[in-house]
Design a protein around this motif. Structure first.
Motif, PDB file in Angstrom:
ATOM      1  N   ILE A  31       0.853  -1.192   0.000  1.00  0.00           N
ATOM      2  CA  ILE A  31       0.000   0.000   0.000  1.00  0.00           C
ATOM      3  C   ILE A  31       0.886   1.238   0.000  1.00  0.00           C
ATOM      4  N   LEU A  32       0.790   2.024  -1.065  1.00  0.00           N
ATOM      5  CA  LEU A  32       1.562   3.260  -1.154  1.00  0.00           C
ATOM      6  C   LEU A  32       1.006   4.320  -0.223  1.00  0.00           C
ATOM      7  N   GLY A  33      -0.309   4.281   0.012  1.00  0.00           N
ATOM      8  CA  GLY A  33      -0.884   5.243   0.931  1.00  0.00           C
ATOM      9  C   GLY A  33      -2.355   5.477   0.700  1.00  0.00           C
ATOM     10  N   VAL A  34      -2.946   6.226   1.623  1.00  0.00           N
ATOM     11  CA  VAL A  34      -4.357   6.592   1.586  1.00  0.00           C
ATOM     12  C   VAL A  34      -4.494   8.040   1.150  1.00  0.00           C
ATOM     13  N   VAL A  35      -5.446   8.286   0.266  1.00  0.00           N
ATOM     14  CA  VAL A  35      -5.796   9.646  -0.153  1.00  0.00           C
ATOM     15  C   VAL A  35      -7.215   9.941   0.305  1.00  0.00           C
ATOM     16  N   GLU A  36      -7.393  11.047   1.007  1.00  0.00           N
ATOM     17  CA  GLU A  36      -8.727  11.462   1.414  1.00  0.00           C
ATOM     18  C   GLU A  36      -9.255  12.476   0.401  1.00  0.00           C
ATOM     19  N   ASN A  37     -10.218  12.030  -0.392  1.00  0.00           N
ATOM     20  CA  ASN A  37     -10.816  12.878  -1.423  1.00  0.00           C
ATOM     21  C   ASN A  37     -11.991  13.647  -0.828  1.00  0.00           C
ATOM     22  N   MET A  38     -12.369  14.750  -1.475  1.00  0.00           N
ATOM     23  CA  MET A  38     -13.509  15.568  -1.043  1.00  0.00           C
ATOM     24  C   MET A  38     -13.351  15.990   0.419  1.00  0.00           C
ATOM     25  N   SER A  39     -12.130  16.306   0.791  1.00  0.00           N
ATOM     26  CA  SER A  39     -11.817  16.707   2.161  1.00  0.00           C
ATOM     27  C   SER A  39     -12.034  18.211   2.297  1.00  0.00           C
ATOM     28  N   GLY A  40     -13.261  18.595   2.611  1.00  0.00           N
ATOM     29  CA  GLY A  40     -13.598  20.008   2.635  1.00  0.00           C
ATOM     30  C   GLY A  40     -14.066  20.484   1.272  1.00  0.00           C
ATOM     31  N   PHE A  41     -14.568  21.685   1.220  1.00  0.00           N
ATOM     32  CA  PHE A  41     -15.106  22.277  -0.018  1.00  0.00           C
ATOM     33  C   PHE A  41     -14.379  23.586  -0.302  1.00  0.00           C
ATOM     34  N   VAL A  42     -13.935  23.748  -1.547  1.00  0.00           N
ATOM     35  CA  VAL A  42     -13.241  24.963  -1.953  1.00  0.00           C
ATOM     36  C   VAL A  42     -14.177  25.821  -2.789  1.00  0.00           C
ATOM     37  N   CYS A  43     -14.454  27.024  -2.340  1.00  0.00           N
ATOM     38  CA  CYS A  43     -15.277  27.946  -3.123  1.00  0.00           C
ATOM     39  C   CYS A  43     -14.454  28.456  -4.291  1.00  0.00           C
ATOM     40  N   PRO A  44     -14.932  28.294  -5.528  1.00  0.00           N
ATOM     41  CA  PRO A  44     -14.141  28.728  -6.677  1.00  0.00           C
ATOM     42  C   PRO A  44     -13.999  30.246  -6.779  1.00  0.00           C
ATOM     43  N   ASN A  45     -14.804  30.984  -6.030  1.00  0.00           N
ATOM     44  CA  ASN A  45     -14.743  32.448  -6.084  1.00  0.00           C
ATOM     45  C   ASN A  45     -13.804  33.017  -5.026  1.00  0.00           C
ATOM     46  N   GLY A  58      -1.936   1.431  10.270  1.00  0.00           N
ATOM     47  CA  GLY A  58      -0.506   1.327   9.999  1.00  0.00           C
ATOM     48  C   GLY A  58      -0.116   1.459   8.544  1.00  0.00           C
ATOM     49  N   VAL A  59      -0.817   2.312   7.783  1.00  0.00           N
ATOM     50  CA  VAL A  59      -0.478   2.538   6.376  1.00  0.00           C
ATOM     51  C   VAL A  59      -0.174   4.020   6.171  1.00  0.00           C
ATOM     52  N   PRO A  60       0.609   4.358   5.143  1.00  0.00           N
ATOM     53  CA  PRO A  60       0.955   5.764   4.914  1.00  0.00           C
ATOM     54  C   PRO A  60      -0.276   6.608   4.558  1.00  0.00           C
ATOM     55  N   TYR A  61      -0.216   7.868   4.933  1.00  0.00           N
ATOM     56  CA  TYR A  61      -1.260   8.825   4.551  1.00  0.00           C
ATOM     57  C   TYR A  61      -0.640   9.812   3.568  1.00  0.00           C
ATOM     58  N   LEU A  62      -1.180   9.857   2.358  1.00  0.00           N
ATOM     59  CA  LEU A  62      -0.588  10.676   1.306  1.00  0.00           C
ATOM     60  C   LEU A  62      -1.082  12.115   1.319  1.00  0.00           C
ATOM     61  N   GLY A  63      -2.325  12.343   1.769  1.00  0.00           N
ATOM     62  CA  GLY A  63      -2.820  13.708   1.815  1.00  0.00           C
ATOM     63  C   GLY A  63      -4.298  13.804   1.537  1.00  0.00           C
ATOM     64  N   SER A  64      -4.793  15.032   1.588  1.00  0.00           N
ATOM     65  CA  SER A  64      -6.213  15.322   1.411  1.00  0.00           C
ATOM     66  C   SER A  64      -6.415  16.227   0.210  1.00  0.00           C
ATOM     67  N   VAL A  65      -7.443  15.935  -0.584  1.00  0.00           N
ATOM     68  CA  VAL A  65      -7.784  16.759  -1.741  1.00  0.00           C
ATOM     69  C   VAL A  65      -9.146  17.385  -1.495  1.00  0.00           C
ATOM     70  N   PRO A  66      -9.214  18.712  -1.333  1.00  0.00           N
ATOM     71  CA  PRO A  66     -10.516  19.345  -1.121  1.00  0.00           C
ATOM     72  C   PRO A  66     -11.386  19.274  -2.365  1.00  0.00           C
ATOM     73  N   LEU A  67     -12.689  19.369  -2.153  1.00  0.00           N
ATOM     74  CA  LEU A  67     -13.652  19.301  -3.251  1.00  0.00           C
ATOM     75  C   LEU A  67     -13.789  20.681  -3.901  1.00  0.00           C
ATOM     76  N   ALA A 123      -2.872  20.484  -3.682  1.00  0.00           N
ATOM     77  CA  ALA A 123      -2.898  19.284  -2.840  1.00  0.00           C
ATOM     78  C   ALA A 123      -2.607  18.043  -3.658  1.00  0.00           C
ATOM     79  N   PHE A 124      -3.191  17.975  -4.847  1.00  0.00           N
ATOM     80  CA  PHE A 124      -3.012  16.787  -5.677  1.00  0.00           C
ATOM     81  C   PHE A 124      -1.558  16.633  -6.100  1.00  0.00           C
ATOM     82  N   LYS A 125      -0.915  17.727  -6.474  1.00  0.00           N
ATOM     83  CA  LYS A 125       0.484  17.641  -6.904  1.00  0.00           C
ATOM     84  C   LYS A 125       1.389  17.234  -5.753  1.00  0.00           C
ATOM     85  N   THR A 126       1.060  17.667  -4.555  1.00  0.00           N
ATOM     86  CA  THR A 126       1.833  17.244  -3.395  1.00  0.00           C
ATOM     87  C   THR A 126       1.723  15.730  -3.203  1.00  0.00           C
ATOM     88  N   ILE A 127       0.508  15.203  -3.374  1.00  0.00           N
ATOM     89  CA  ILE A 127       0.278  13.759  -3.233  1.00  0.00           C
ATOM     90  C   ILE A 127       1.046  12.986  -4.300  1.00  0.00           C
TER      91      ILE A 127
END
Length: 333
Positions: free
Chosen positions: A248-262, A285-294, A320-324
């Motif tokens: 397992i390379l890691g866990v990604v948490e998608n839709m972690s919060g909401f980003v207002c486009p404005n 016990g697995v790596p956490y890669l990061g969170s990607v806001p919605l 966030a995605f590029k960091t992951i």
């Protein structure tokens, strides 16, 4: 108790199943009453000869990555598509570029393949802007459909008469199609082969693990969303990987919060009542890669078949995605 490889056991097999490749398949006492008894008893025994062909076909694929989640609707295919775009763009003035880029000294970037094994719900062609494309055959096998020169895609979506056609197949036929995607497609030399999977831990997952095991699976990325109802199924997926020995390379948490486009402000939509993906990764016990806001523009980009990160490079989701992706690349030699 008989010990068997989980990739050899039918999903509805009884306890103590001897495995489909065993000489006792369909004959052992544990097989009595099993719906697969007759099939197992009459099926050819021994290793699947096509696995050797698959291993040879993928000999020039440097890294194989599965994108998994036990839960549907967590953005797995969206993540797979954006990961493919990000890896393929490395070296083209991208922030992920490194001085030792996959042995590719040109500006075309690494060679990336994306195979969609979600047989009943193939969404990758739409997300990648390839909805009306078709597969072509050459003397070396099926040719992937290319988004760009260094990014090829394979999906059953290219074979359907129209986008609304339903695929009503039982397990063996789905498994046969997955085998064809690996055995009959001319992937050529690839730096990355990404596999977008359907939800669950069933036929498709057992098949891809079995077919790729001899040639090596470099790791799995587990995608989740913050709420506990998703995490329950994702824990099952992590246990699946442990049982079939997929790193397992890691866990990604998608839709972690909401980003207002404005205003670019962030707010919580799916509250992490049990700590979210980061707490689950710590507990298991697995790596956490990061969170990607919605960001609502992610969905718009998928509908239009364009790369979200190229369209909106300043979005917090892109950053966030590029960091992951950078963390994923660091784990792979």
């Amino acid at each position: 108790m008989v010990t068997v490889d989980a990739t050899q056991v039918p999903k509805d097999a009884p306890e103590n199943c001897p495995g489909v490749e065993s000489d006792q398949a369909g004959k052992a006492s544990a097989c009595a009453g099993c719906p697969n008894q007759q099939d197992c008893a009459t099926a050819p025994k021994g290793p699947d000869p096509d696995i050797a062909v698959i291993t040879q076909r993928l000999a020039n694929v440097r890294r194989k990555i599965l994108v998994l989640s036990g839960k549907g609707g967590v953005g797995k295919s969206t993540f797979s598509a954006n990961l493919a775009f990000a890896l393929a763009s490395t070296g083209q003035n991208d922030t992920l570029a490194t001085t030792s880029d996959e042995g590719n000294d040109d500006l075309d970037g690494p060679q990336v393949g994306l195979v969609d094994i979600d047989i009943c719900g193939p969404s990758i062609p739409k997300i990648m802007g390839l909805e009306k494309e078709q597969i072509h055959q050459s003397s070396t096998g099926w040719s992937p459909v290319y988004v760009q020169d260094n990014l090829g895609v394979m999906s059953i979506g290219f074979m359907l008469p129209d986008a609304d056609a339903a695929v009503i197949w039982r397990g063996p036929k789905k498994n046969g199609m997955i085998k064809q995607f690996l055995r009959d497609v001319d992937w050529s030399d690839l730096d990355y082969l990404l596999v977008d999977t359907p939800p669950g831990t069933s036929d498709e997952h057992l098949s891809i693990a079995q077919y790729l095991k001899p040639s090596g699976i470099d790791g799995a990325i587990i995608v989740t969303t913050p709420q506990e109802i998703a995490l329950q199924d994702v824990r099952k997926e992590i246990n699946f990987c442990h049982k079939v020995k997929i790193p397992i390379l890691g866990v990604v948490e998608n839709m972690s919060g909401f980003v207002c486009p404005n205003c670019r402000g962030e707010s919580q939509i799916f509250a992490p009542t049990s700590g979210g993906g980061i707490e689950m990764a710590k507990q298991m016990g697995v790596p956490y890669l990061g969170s990607v806001p919605l960001d609502p523009r992610i969905g718009q980009s998928c509908d239009r078949g364009v790369c979200f990160m190229e369209e909106f490079p300043d979005s917090p989701s892109t950053i966030a995605f590029k960091t992951i992706v950078g963390k994923i690349r660091q784990q792979l030699p």
